[in-house]
Scaffold this motif. Structure first.
Motif, short mmCIF file in Angstrom:
data_model
loop_
_atom_site.label_atom_id
_atom_site.label_comp_id
_atom_site.label_asym_id
_atom_site.label_seq_id
_atom_site.Cartn_x
_atom_site.Cartn_y
_atom_site.Cartn_z
N LEU A 37 -12.23 6.61 0.07
CA LEU A 37 -11.26 5.66 0.63
C LEU A 37 -11.13 4.46 -0.31
CD1 LEU A 37 -9.47 4.65 2.98
CD2 LEU A 37 -11.56 3.75 4.05
N HIS A 38 -9.92 4.18 -0.77
CA HIS A 38 -9.66 3.07 -1.68
C HIS A 38 -8.44 2.29 -1.20
CE1 HIS A 38 -12.46 4.80 -4.62
NE2 HIS A 38 -11.88 5.98 -4.40
N ALA A 39 -8.50 0.97 -1.35
CA ALA A 39 -7.35 0.12 -1.04
C ALA A 39 -7.26 -0.98 -2.10
CB ALA A 39 -7.48 -0.49 0.35
N TRP A 40 -6.06 -1.26 -2.54
CA TRP A 40 -5.87 -2.30 -3.56
C TRP A 40 -4.46 -2.88 -3.40
CZ3 TRP A 40 -5.66 2.85 -4.16
CH2 TRP A 40 -4.58 3.42 -4.84
N THR A 41 -4.10 -3.79 -4.27
CA THR A 41 -2.81 -4.47 -4.18
C THR A 41 -2.04 -4.30 -5.48
OG1 THR A 41 -3.77 -6.14 -2.71
CG2 THR A 41 -1.64 -6.66 -3.70
N ILE A 42 -0.80 -3.86 -5.39
CA ILE A 42 0.06 -3.75 -6.57
C ILE A 42 0.57 -5.12 -6.97
CG2 ILE A 42 2.18 -2.75 -7.52
CD1 ILE A 42 -0.05 -0.75 -7.10
N THR A 43 1.13 -5.83 -6.02
CA THR A 43 1.60 -7.20 -6.20
C THR A 43 1.61 -7.85 -4.84
OG1 THR A 43 3.33 -8.58 -7.21
CG2 THR A 43 4.06 -6.67 -5.93
N SER A 44 2.04 -9.10 -4.74
CA SER A 44 1.99 -9.82 -3.47
C SER A 44 2.71 -9.05 -2.37
CB SER A 44 2.64 -11.20 -3.63
OG SER A 44 2.00 -11.93 -4.64
N GLY A 45 2.00 -8.82 -1.26
CA GLY A 45 2.62 -8.17 -0.11
C GLY A 45 2.80 -6.68 -0.25
N VAL A 46 2.18 -6.05 -1.28
CA VAL A 46 2.31 -4.60 -1.48
C VAL A 46 0.92 -3.97 -1.56
CG1 VAL A 46 3.40 -2.76 -2.82
CG2 VAL A 46 4.45 -5.02 -2.76
N PRO A 47 0.20 -3.88 -0.43
CA PRO A 47 -1.09 -3.18 -0.43
C PRO A 47 -0.88 -1.67 -0.42
CG PRO A 47 -0.59 -3.94 1.78
CD PRO A 47 0.52 -4.44 0.90
N VAL A 48 -1.76 -0.94 -1.05
CA VAL A 48 -1.69 0.52 -1.07
C VAL A 48 -3.06 1.08 -0.75
CG1 VAL A 48 0.23 0.64 -2.70
CG2 VAL A 48 -2.10 0.60 -3.56
N LEU A 49 -3.08 2.34 -0.29
CA LEU A 49 -4.34 2.97 0.11
C LEU A 49 -4.29 4.46 -0.21
CD1 LEU A 49 -6.40 2.39 3.29
CD2 LEU A 49 -5.59 4.72 2.82
N SER A 50 -5.45 5.00 -0.58
CA SER A 50 -5.57 6.44 -0.78
C SER A 50 -6.88 6.90 -0.17
CB SER A 50 -5.51 6.80 -2.27
OG SER A 50 -6.65 6.34 -2.94
N ALA A 51 -6.94 8.14 0.28
CA ALA A 51 -8.15 8.66 0.91
C ALA A 51 -8.10 10.18 0.97
CB ALA A 51 -8.31 8.10 2.32
N HIS A 52 -9.28 10.79 1.03
CA HIS A 52 -9.41 12.21 1.30
C HIS A 52 -9.74 12.37 2.78
CE1 HIS A 52 -10.23 13.72 -3.05
NE2 HIS A 52 -9.43 12.67 -3.05
N ILE A 53 -9.00 13.20 3.48
CA ILE A 53 -9.14 13.36 4.92
C ILE A 53 -9.66 14.75 5.24
CG2 ILE A 53 -7.96 13.13 7.14
CD1 ILE A 53 -7.87 10.59 5.41
N VAL A 54 -10.84 14.82 5.82
CA VAL A 54 -11.40 16.10 6.25
C VAL A 54 -10.91 16.36 7.68
CG1 VAL A 54 -13.51 17.42 6.69
CG2 VAL A 54 -13.43 15.76 4.80
N VAL A 55 -10.28 17.51 7.90
CA VAL A 55 -9.67 17.80 9.20
C VAL A 55 -10.28 19.05 9.82
CG1 VAL A 55 -7.50 16.71 8.54
CG2 VAL A 55 -7.82 19.15 8.14
#
Length: 286
Positions: free
Chosen positions: A220-238
């Motif tokens: 699980l990772h979250a970061w910011t591209i620029t002001s007001g633009v947060p992004v997130l990526s993750a691996h989801i086990v289902v």
């Protein structure tokens, strides 16, 4: 910001002329601060224009991060000017010159009024953009600087204590430094891809795991591209049964709605995996 740039440039010219005619170091420091404000707002305006250009195959997020580079430039320039202002103030403290208090006061009031107008123009935008926030903080510092010059001019007119001018210039420099550091810290957090402010990844993980069919969340990772633009990526086990019944679309829709609704993260990327796949990944990394 274009309107604010015009106001600040006018203030700077008035302060420079006033400093030359009155002999005030504090006014000169305020004029130097206004110069950094004008430069900062000009950089912010240019960066905002460039950042609005569309993405392409070479720059998949476009030039949005130019805004952050503009804010970093502002922070560095403001910090350097603050140090120079403090040094000049101490020099004048030990070698005071003749000060024309009335002219100093009139010029400071003009600067104070112009800065107040600029703050009103930038107030709403500084909550949404780090770049505009940088410009807002610069103008706020300049307004406080003008207020310090007003107080120093009144002291000189009332008591003849000309060293009040040097003390005011030192105070202006001291007020600028923390703003420069705060802005630079925020910029570095974005460039180092730190977790966005207000986002607790453990809370995000818990929300995601509570969705139907989601067994585990990792990478699980979250970061910011620029002001007001947060992004997130993750691996989801289902759960395989749930996945077979509902398909990827249902689970992905739930994840996107969860993040957008609870954490205001509109841009998210997920890799959906069956239960055994995570062990395969760890074995491959080993």
């Amino acid at each position: 910001m274009a309107l604010v740039l015009g106001i600040i440039a006018s203030i700077m010219l008035a302060q420079a002329v006033g400093a030359w005619l009155s002999g005030s170091m504090a006014l000169l420091a305020d004029a130097a601060h206004s110069l950094t404000d004008a430069t900062g707002v000009a950089v912010a305006l240019l960066a905002t224009f460039i950042a609005a250009r569309p993405a392409n195959t070479k720059r998949t997020f476009g030039l949005q991060r130019v805004e952050i580079l503009g804010a970093m430039t502002n922070a560095l320039v403001v910090g350097i000017v603050a140090v120079l202002v403090v040094i000049g103030g101490f020099q004048r403290l030990f070698e005071p010159g003749e000060i024309h208090g009335g002219l100093m006061l009139g010029t400071a009031v003009v600067g104070l009024t112009g800065n107040a107008v600029s703050l009103a123009v930038l107030r709403r935008g500084q909550k949404e953009s780090l770049n505009v926030r940088g410009a807002y903080l610069e103008v706020l510092g300049d307004m406080l600087g003008s207020l310090a010059v007003v107080v120093a001019a009144l002291v000189i007119l009332a008591t003849g204590f000309v060293r009040a001018d040097a003390i005011a210039s030192i105070a202006i420099g001291v007020m600028i430094l923390p703003r420069a550091w705060m802005l630079l810290r925020d910029v570095l957090n974005v460039l180092l891809e730190a977790t966005p402010k207000g986002v607790d990844l453990e809370e995000v993980r818990q929300h995601m795991v509570e969705l139907p069919g989601v067994v585990e969340v990792h990478d699980l990772h979250a970061w910011t591209i620029t002001s007001g633009v947060p992004v997130l990526s993750a691996h989801i086990v289902v759960d395989e049964v749930r996945l077979a019944e509902c398909g990827n679309e249902s689970i992905l829709d739930g994840l996107h709605e969860c993040l957008a609704g609870h954490f205001d993260i509109e841009h998210s990327t997920f890799q959906v995996e069956p239960r055994g796949h995570v062990h395969h990944e760890f074995a491959r990394h080993d």
